[in-house]
Design an enzyme around this catalytic site. Structure first.
Site, PDB file in Angstrom:
ATOM      1  N   GLY A 183       0.828  -1.203   0.000  1.00  0.00           N
ATOM      2  CA  GLY A 183       0.000   0.000   0.000  1.00  0.00           C
ATOM      3  C   GLY A 183       0.860   1.249   0.000  1.00  0.00           C
ATOM      4  N   GLY A 236       1.925   3.093   2.411  1.00  0.00           N
ATOM      5  CA  GLY A 236       2.976   3.049   3.441  1.00  0.00           C
ATOM      6  C   GLY A 236       4.180   2.257   2.951  1.00  0.00           C
ATOM      7  N   THR A 280      -4.460  -2.985  -1.292  1.00  0.00           N
ATOM      8  CA  THR A 280      -4.993  -2.654   0.036  1.00  0.00           C
ATOM      9  C   THR A 280      -6.511  -2.717   0.013  1.00  0.00           C
ATOM     10  OG1 THR A 280      -5.383  -0.920   1.673  1.00  0.00           O
ATOM     11  CG2 THR A 280      -4.808  -0.149  -0.496  1.00  0.00           C
ATOM     12  N   ASP A 320      -8.207  -0.937   1.833  1.00  0.00           N
ATOM     13  CA  ASP A 320      -8.669   0.429   2.151  1.00  0.00           C
ATOM     14  C   ASP A 320      -8.868   1.266   0.882  1.00  0.00           C
ATOM     15  OD1 ASP A 320      -8.187  -0.498   4.700  1.00  0.00           O
ATOM     16  OD2 ASP A 320      -6.281   0.553   4.920  1.00  0.00           O
ATOM     17  N   MET A 372     -13.586  -2.131   8.088  1.00  0.00           N
ATOM     18  CA  MET A 372     -12.234  -1.546   8.142  1.00  0.00           C
ATOM     19  C   MET A 372     -12.102  -0.386   7.150  1.00  0.00           C
ATOM     20  SD  MET A 372      -9.700  -4.796   8.567  1.00  0.00           S
ATOM     21  CE  MET A 372      -9.395  -5.555  10.164  1.00  0.00           C
ATOM     22  N   GLY A 373     -10.870   0.001   6.895  1.00  0.00           N
ATOM     23  CA  GLY A 373     -10.622   1.079   5.924  1.00  0.00           C
ATOM     24  C   GLY A 373      -9.754   2.204   6.444  1.00  0.00           C
ATOM     25  N   GLU A 389     -14.575   2.003  10.520  1.00  0.00           N
ATOM     26  CA  GLU A 389     -13.842   1.965  11.796  1.00  0.00           C
ATOM     27  C   GLU A 389     -13.185   3.297  12.134  1.00  0.00           C
ATOM     28  OE1 GLU A 389     -10.485  -0.711  11.506  1.00  0.00           O
ATOM     29  OE2 GLU A 389      -9.624   0.380   9.822  1.00  0.00           O
ATOM     30  N   ARG A 430     -27.733  -3.831  17.706  1.00  0.00           N
ATOM     31  CA  ARG A 430     -26.629  -4.764  17.952  1.00  0.00           C
ATOM     32  C   ARG A 430     -25.483  -4.409  16.997  1.00  0.00           C
ATOM     33  NH1 ARG A 430     -29.591  -5.852  21.592  1.00  0.00           N
ATOM     34  NH2 ARG A 430     -30.321  -7.896  22.301  1.00  0.00           N
ATOM     35  N   HIS A 482     -10.963  -9.177  10.402  1.00  0.00           N
ATOM     36  CA  HIS A 482     -10.041  -9.648   9.354  1.00  0.00           C
ATOM     37  C   HIS A 482     -10.682 -10.555   8.318  1.00  0.00           C
ATOM     38  CE1 HIS A 482      -7.427  -7.956  12.388  1.00  0.00           C
ATOM     39  NE2 HIS A 482      -6.590  -7.728  11.398  1.00  0.00           N
TER      40      HIS A 482
HETATM   41  O1  F6P Z   1      -4.759  -1.313   6.035  1.00  0.00           O
HETATM   42  C1  F6P Z   1      -5.470  -2.504   6.024  1.00  0.00           C
HETATM   43  C2  F6P Z   1      -6.162  -2.752   7.332  1.00  0.00           C
HETATM   44  O2  F6P Z   1      -6.897  -3.953   7.222  1.00  0.00           O
HETATM   45  C3  F6P Z   1      -7.039  -1.605   7.828  1.00  0.00           C
HETATM   46  O3  F6P Z   1      -8.264  -1.528   7.160  1.00  0.00           O
HETATM   47  C4  F6P Z   1      -7.136  -1.941   9.296  1.00  0.00           C
HETATM   48  O4  F6P Z   1      -7.379  -0.800  10.072  1.00  0.00           O
HETATM   49  C5  F6P Z   1      -5.772  -2.502   9.600  1.00  0.00           C
HETATM   50  O5  F6P Z   1      -5.215  -2.923   8.368  1.00  0.00           O
HETATM   51  C6  F6P Z   1      -5.762  -3.652  10.560  1.00  0.00           C
HETATM   52  O6  F6P Z   1      -4.442  -3.972  10.799  1.00  0.00           O
HETATM   53  P1  F6P Z   1      -3.983  -5.264  11.601  1.00  0.00           P
HETATM   54  O7  F6P Z   1      -4.013  -6.413  10.640  1.00  0.00           O
HETATM   55  O8  F6P Z   1      -2.611  -4.918  12.045  1.00  0.00           O
HETATM   56  O9  F6P Z   1      -4.961  -5.473  12.708  1.00  0.00           O
END
Ligand code: F6P
Length: 359
Positions: free
Chosen positions: A111, A113, A135, A137, A179-180, A232, A275, A281
């Protein structure tokens, strides 16, 4: 004619669906050119740690195995949560690893980073590099799509679809936290596909009363259930992140905003039980979608073609329906791509009656 004879490939950062399809594409395209491909284990660790950890990859590794169709990374990946040595030291170690293995170039699947970090190692050590964006995201700049995003969207959409049915049985408003990081692409696109009633993304401020008004509207229409998708990375109503936790490479660590919303909505509105489901993951682990496999094939082929033309320090991109490549420096300079609040995605969500915050 190219000088490259042996290239390395590594996967870096959080995994996603489609990484193995990328590896297979690079191996096939490079093998046809008569090159050798070394698969580096566990991101950059395979090169910076001793003993070096790698394996020679051949077409046979992937031709009659399920790997290219599976999620995860065959090579292993690295999402650094531990303090790294200085850039100069890592670059030195990386350069030594590359030299020891006799690599002419390295393909980095990562990604924004990873493009930044590994791009700097390569620059520092004078190594040729080609980047392939991945990614869930979808926040890597310039490319409209990164490998893994589409498959993650499908996982989220499936969850939203499924939640709809249990919400209906119990007359509930169900929150689905996806996530994201700081980008709302995954949340909004899966909310659109899953026909959610509410979608909250980090880029758009919201009011709890705005969410409740939407729930009231749903109720008044005669429907007794609703689904809320929440990214998130959203802040609380008053504009703070629930946690300021960062991992040691400075990326935000999120999770739990769905529970905050549950409490706030439940305290003010009693007509629906609320709820929360936090997908976690599972969004990264389903098998790659058709689109991600195609993207993997196109990106892999292009990366090898560019290396054959002696290009370096570039990342392949998908832009306006075409594969192209841009300088890594440009990618790094652009930073993370957030959701454009004026995009067609946002316009469509609003036009279809979804509550997406105060815009
Ligand atoms: O960057 C990908 C990602 O899945 C994000 O969406 C999420 O915040 C993060 O990585 C979770 O990271 P880890 O696998 O370290 O919990």
């Amino acid at each position: 004619m190219t000088k490259h004879k042996r290239i390395g490939i590594l996967t870096s950062g959080g995994d996603c669906a489609g990484l193995n399809a990328v590896i297979r594409a690079v191996v096939n395209a490079a093998t046809i050119k008569g090159w050798e491909v070394y698969g580096i284990h566990n991101g950059t660790d395979g090169l910076t740690e001793t003993p070096r950890s790698y394996e020679v990859l051949t077409v046979e590794n992937f031709s009659d195995t399920p790997w290219p169709r599976l999620s995860g990374s065959y090579l292993g990946s690295l999402n650094k949560g531990v303090k790294m040595e200085s850039l100069a030291e890592m670059s030195r170690r990386f350069g030594e690893g590359v030299k020891e293995l006799g690599l002419d170039a390295v393909v980095v699947v990562g990604g924004d980073g990873s493009m930044n970090i590994v791009g700097n190692y390569c620059k520092g050590a004078g190594i040729k590099m080609m980047g392939i964006p991945k990614t869930i995201d979808n926040d890597t700049p310039i490319t409209e799509f990164s490998v893994g995003f589409n498959s993650a969207c499908q996982a989220c959409t499936n969850a939203v679809d499924d939640l709809n049915w249990t919400a209906r049985s119990h007359h509930r408003a169900l929150i689905c936290e996806v996530m994201g990081r700081d980008a709302g692409h995954l949340a909004l696109q899966s909310a659109l596909a899953g026909q959610a009633d509410v979608c909250l993304v980090p880029e758009i401020p919201y009011k709890i009363d705005g969410v409740i008004n939407k729930l009231k509207e749903v109720k008044a229409s005669g429907r007794n259930h609703a689904v809320i998708v929440v990214s998130e990375g959203i802040k609380t109503e008053s504009g703070e992140h629930l946690s300021n936790k960062k991992n040691l490479v400075g990326e935000a660590v999120y999770g739990g905003i769905g529970n905050y919303l549950n409490t706030e909505i439940s305290n003010r509105y009693k007509e629906f039980q609320v709820r929360v489901t936090t997908l976690g993951h599972i969004q990264r682990s389903g098998n790659p979608s058709c689109f991600d496999r195609i993207l993997a094939a196109l990106f892999g082929a292009k990366a090898v073609e560019l290396l054959a033309q002696d290009e370096t320090n570039k990342m392949v991109v998908w832009k306006n329906g075409k594969i192209d490549a841009v300088d890594i420096e440009k990618v790094v300079k652009e930073g993370t791509t957030l959701l454009n609040v004026n995009s067609d995605y946002v316009k469509a969500a609003k036009a279809l009656g979804m509550y997406i915050g105060e815009i």
